[in-house]
Design a protein around this motif. Structure first.
Motif, PDB file in Angstrom:
ATOM      1  N   TYR A  26      -4.012   4.632  -6.668  1.00  0.00           N
ATOM      2  CA  TYR A  26      -4.514   4.664  -5.724  1.00  0.00           C
ATOM      3  C   TYR A  26      -5.676   3.792  -5.516  1.00  0.00           C
ATOM      4  CZ  TYR A  26      -2.168   8.989  -5.396  1.00  0.00           C
ATOM      5  OH  TYR A  26      -1.113  10.047  -5.509  1.00  0.00           O
ATOM      6  N   ALA A  73      -4.267   0.678  -4.241  1.00  0.00           N
ATOM      7  CA  ALA A  73      -3.993   0.580  -2.668  1.00  0.00           C
ATOM      8  C   ALA A  73      -5.231   0.451  -1.952  1.00  0.00           C
ATOM      9  CB  ALA A  73      -3.210   2.091  -2.621  1.00  0.00           C
ATOM     10  N   LEU A 130       0.897   3.969  -2.865  1.00  0.00           N
ATOM     11  CA  LEU A 130       0.395   5.344  -2.504  1.00  0.00           C
ATOM     12  C   LEU A 130       1.340   6.291  -3.014  1.00  0.00           C
ATOM     13  CD1 LEU A 130      -1.478   5.190   0.895  1.00  0.00           C
ATOM     14  CD2 LEU A 130      -2.442   5.519  -1.435  1.00  0.00           C
ATOM     15  N   ASP A 160      -6.069  -3.176  -1.891  1.00  0.00           N
ATOM     16  CA  ASP A 160      -4.981  -3.920  -1.170  1.00  0.00           C
ATOM     17  C   ASP A 160      -5.662  -3.574   0.396  1.00  0.00           C
ATOM     18  OD1 ASP A 160      -4.112  -5.217  -3.282  1.00  0.00           O
ATOM     19  OD2 ASP A 160      -2.067  -4.175  -3.245  1.00  0.00           O
ATOM     20  N   PHE A 161      -5.969  -2.223   0.762  1.00  0.00           N
ATOM     21  CA  PHE A 161      -6.477  -2.210   2.192  1.00  0.00           C
ATOM     22  C   PHE A 161      -7.604  -2.989   2.683  1.00  0.00           C
ATOM     23  CE2 PHE A 161      -8.629   0.086   5.207  1.00  0.00           C
ATOM     24  CZ  PHE A 161      -8.002   0.417   6.458  1.00  0.00           C
ATOM     25  N   ILE A 165       0.919  -1.260   0.022  1.00  0.00           N
ATOM     26  CA  ILE A 165      -0.010  -0.049   0.099  1.00  0.00           C
ATOM     27  C   ILE A 165       0.913   1.234   0.036  1.00  0.00           C
ATOM     28  CG2 ILE A 165      -1.751   1.174   1.319  1.00  0.00           C
ATOM     29  CD1 ILE A 165      -2.788  -1.429   2.142  1.00  0.00           C
TER      30      ILE A 165
END
Length: 143
Positions: A113, A116, A107, A119-120, A103
């Motif tokens: 984004y 990311a 970022l 993936d969060f 992440i």
């Protein structure tokens, strides 16, 4: 008047019927298979051109090419997947930490984004796996 008896529920069958145990096995399987497959793909780039996702500042830090860095990433991902398979209480946290690093990479790289954010969500799933693995382990311990 007829009486019916029900067969006793075995502990294994009871575990299989528990939604938390089902969630544990779904996450454990997913976080075993996905890292291994994506790790292997770092060597072939069949799914995507992986070096394109490496932030320029990280590429400047690591020796060699971006593709060489992806080979190392692939090995780490394969090890993480295997760790989830054999020790999910530790492997879940390992995958969560690895995803945190990914992440940060995404970022700090332009135009990634959305990945990311995805993936969060995966990181949250890995943390959920680690927590469910604690519960699963405790239920299996003799009292």
């Amino acid at each position: 008047m007829s009486t019916t008896t029900t067969a006793p529920v075995t502990p294994r069958r009871a575990l299989a019927a528990d939604p938390a145990d089902q969630a544990f096995w779904i996450l454990r399987t997913g976080f075993t298979v996905a890292p291994v497959l994506f790790g292997l793909d770092k060597f072939t780039n069949l799914l995507v051109d992986w070096p394109a996702y490496l932030a320029p500042w990280i590429n400047d830090l690591v020796p060699g090419s971006a593709q060489a860095a992806m080979y190392a990433v692939g090995v780490i991902e394969i090890v993480a997947g295997i760790t989830v398979a054999v020790a999910p209480r530790f492997g879940g946290w390992l995958v969560a930490g690895w995803l945190a690093g990914i992440i940060v990479n995404l970022l700090t790289s332009p135009a990634h984004y959305d990945i990311a954010l995805r993936d969060f969500g995966l990181l949250l799933g890995a943390v959920a796996l680690a927590r469910l693995a604690e519960r699963h382990h405790a239920k299996r311990q003799p009292r």
